[in-house]
Design an enzyme around this catalytic site. Structure first.
Site, PDB file in Angstrom:
ATOM      1  N   ARG A 155       0.842  -1.199   0.000  1.00  0.00           N
ATOM      2  CA  ARG A 155       0.000   0.000   0.000  1.00  0.00           C
ATOM      3  C   ARG A 155       0.882   1.257   0.000  1.00  0.00           C
ATOM      4  NH1 ARG A 155      -4.091  -1.445   4.928  1.00  0.00           N
ATOM      5  NH2 ARG A 155      -2.112  -1.490   6.047  1.00  0.00           N
ATOM      6  N   ASP A 199       7.329  -6.459   3.251  1.00  0.00           N
ATOM      7  CA  ASP A 199       7.101  -7.883   3.019  1.00  0.00           C
ATOM      8  C   ASP A 199       6.684  -8.064   1.562  1.00  0.00           C
ATOM      9  OD1 ASP A 199       6.874 -10.586   3.606  1.00  0.00           O
ATOM     10  OD2 ASP A 199       4.766 -10.424   4.164  1.00  0.00           O
ATOM     11  N   HIS A 235       6.625 -12.092   8.846  1.00  0.00           N
ATOM     12  CA  HIS A 235       7.307 -10.820   8.567  1.00  0.00           C
ATOM     13  C   HIS A 235       7.724 -10.140   9.868  1.00  0.00           C
ATOM     14  CE1 HIS A 235       7.018  -6.470   6.820  1.00  0.00           C
ATOM     15  NE2 HIS A 235       8.267  -6.874   6.935  1.00  0.00           N
ATOM     16  N   ASP A 255       1.706   0.296   8.398  1.00  0.00           N
ATOM     17  CA  ASP A 255       1.774   1.313   7.351  1.00  0.00           C
ATOM     18  C   ASP A 255       0.461   2.045   7.135  1.00  0.00           C
ATOM     19  OD1 ASP A 255       0.308  -0.719   6.246  1.00  0.00           O
ATOM     20  OD2 ASP A 255       1.425  -0.830   4.362  1.00  0.00           O
ATOM     21  N   ASP A 256      -0.422   2.014   8.133  1.00  0.00           N
ATOM     22  CA  ASP A 256      -1.690   2.743   8.029  1.00  0.00           C
ATOM     23  C   ASP A 256      -1.965   3.493   9.330  1.00  0.00           C
ATOM     24  OD1 ASP A 256      -2.178   0.573   9.643  1.00  0.00           O
ATOM     25  OD2 ASP A 256      -3.872  -0.197   8.492  1.00  0.00           O
ATOM     26  N   ASP A 306      -2.499  -3.260  31.341  1.00  0.00           N
ATOM     27  CA  ASP A 306      -3.405  -3.945  30.421  1.00  0.00           C
ATOM     28  C   ASP A 306      -2.912  -5.384  30.234  1.00  0.00           C
ATOM     29  OD1 ASP A 306      -4.896  -4.827  28.273  1.00  0.00           O
ATOM     30  OD2 ASP A 306      -4.521  -3.099  27.011  1.00  0.00           O
ATOM     31  N   SER A 327      -7.247  -7.398   7.338  1.00  0.00           N
ATOM     32  CA  SER A 327      -8.435  -7.725   8.129  1.00  0.00           C
ATOM     33  C   SER A 327      -9.723  -7.384   7.389  1.00  0.00           C
ATOM     34  CB  SER A 327      -8.405  -6.975   9.466  1.00  0.00           C
ATOM     35  OG  SER A 327      -8.396  -5.581   9.238  1.00  0.00           O
TER      36      SER A 327
END
Length: 392
Positions: free
Chosen positions: A76, A105, A149, A171-172, A220, A251
């Site tokens: 992307r 990757d 990866h 990367d987002d 957490d 996803s």
């Protein structure tokens, strides 16, 4: 009709010519393969040399790096550009403390071209053509590839380049103004407390309506598989220090509209190195958190969530099992997902979130949460020579 000897000789000559031609082609292909293998070895050596020089350039010998920052990329290029531009906006002034890497990757040419266009970033490429075998039918192959990866990239940074800490970004993602200050301050906690497994910039219940205080952090139970976390915890912020804008990815947009798009990205620059984070030491946090949970007003019954709407104070609601938790979580709109006995964002089974962006907290409490907190608080009190049983 019988063939003449002349015809047979012609056929034999043709067959011999074809055989010689094929043999020459085989030899040529073998020679080509040898040349390609040699070129591949030389290219690998060249890449390793360039990586080494690039890392040496990025890491100032006079400044010990806090952590390597790696952006995990695949196919992307537009997302990658948006992520890198967000990072560089805040990373440039602290580049020697946080050297930046892109790990790709696969072989997407546009991603590689984009990654190599940044002189201040070290490029790494993971090539794995092995077929993926899933453990169970119906599982997404993409998740297996992502895991391989991640393993490769972390080995490169921890083992090959010898970094003590690594920050992973996909990367987002866009980052908050205090992203690097937050992780620099948290690194000290990570080094000094072995019960902390990692530090996260993310709160699964970090949607605008469930957060209030950008200074606040929690423990957490994450990663939630028992064999992975081994009773270690994550530190996470109340208000997220990253924002995931990637609607399209492995996803397939799952949860994006409901849970990811409404996430609040912190916009206040907190000077974390000036903050007193000693309250996040396990003993202090446990005692204070236990008191906070115990002092919240208990609500009971199937309409407990409805009652919470009419309260003007912190409240706690007990869930009995996974089904019960999912029912209550659905009423408030928080993440329902559950893994290995632990809901998302839980600590000792307690999930906490703000009510409608206010100071008010809602505590969803597991059947054993209060007893766990009582026992551990009592243990810490005894360890400090204080024989008073802390009543929570």
């Amino acid at each position: 009709m019988a063939r003449s000897p002349c015809d047979l000789r012609i056929l034999l000559l043709a067959a011999a010519a074809a055989f010689i031609y094929i043999q020459e082609k085989i030899v040529a292909l073998e020679e080509m393969k040898i040349r390609q293998d040699e070129e591949r070895v030389h290219l690998k050596i060249l890449i390793q040399d360039l990586e080494k020089r690039s890392v040496q350039t990025l890491v100032n010998n006079n400044v010990a790096p806090v952590a390597a920052v790696v952006v995990m990329a695949c196919n992307r290029p537009d997302y990658l550009q948006r992520t890198v531009e967000s990072i560089l906006k805040y990373q440039t002034s602290v580049a020697s403390k946080f050297p930046l890497f892109i790990s790709q990757d696969g072989i997407n040419g546009e991603v590689k071209k984009k990654a190599l266009s940044y002189n201040e970033i070290t490029y790494m490429q993971h090539l794995d053509l092995e077929p993926v075998r899933t453990e169970r039918p119906g599982e997404l192959i993409a998740y297996y590839k992502i895991a391989k990866h991640y393993k490769w990239a972390l080995d490169e940074l921890f083992i090959k380049h010898n970094f003590a800490r690594v920050i992973i970004l996909e990367d987002d993602m866009e980052i908050a103004p205090d992203f690097f200050d937050y992780f620099e301050a948290a690194a000290k906690l990570l080094d000094n407390d072995k019960t902390i497994m990692a530090v996260s910039s993310w709160n699964d219940n970090g949607q605008k309506q469930f957060v209030y205080d950008p200074n606040f952090t929690y423990w957490d139970d994450w990663v939630r598989l028992k064999e992975v976390h081994r009773d270690r915890q994550f530190i996470r912020p109340e208000v997220c220090r990253t924002y995931n804008f990637g609607e399209h990815g492995s996803s397939m947009g799952q949860f994006f509209r409901q849970y990811l798009e409404p996430i609040k990205l912190n916009d206040a620059h907190i000077k974390w190195n000036s903050e007193d984070l000693s309250y996040l030491k396990e003993d202090k946090f446990l005692i204070q958190f236990g008191k906070d949970v115990a002092s919240a007003t208990p609500l009971h019954g199937s309409d407990a969530a409805l009652k919470a709407h009419n309260m003007d104070a912190d409240v706690r609601i007990q869930y009995n099992d996974q089904e019960d938790f999912e029912r209550i979580a659905r009423q408030f709109g928080i993440f329902e997902e559950w893994k290995d006995g632990i809901p998302r964002t839980a600590y000792k089974g307690v999930v906490v979130f703000r009510y409608k962006s206010s100071r008010r907290r809602i505590y969803l409490v597991g059947p054993d949460s209060l007893s766990q907190l009582r026992f551990l608080n009592w243990t810490y009190a005894r360890m400090k020579g204080n024989e008073i049983l802390i009543d929570i």
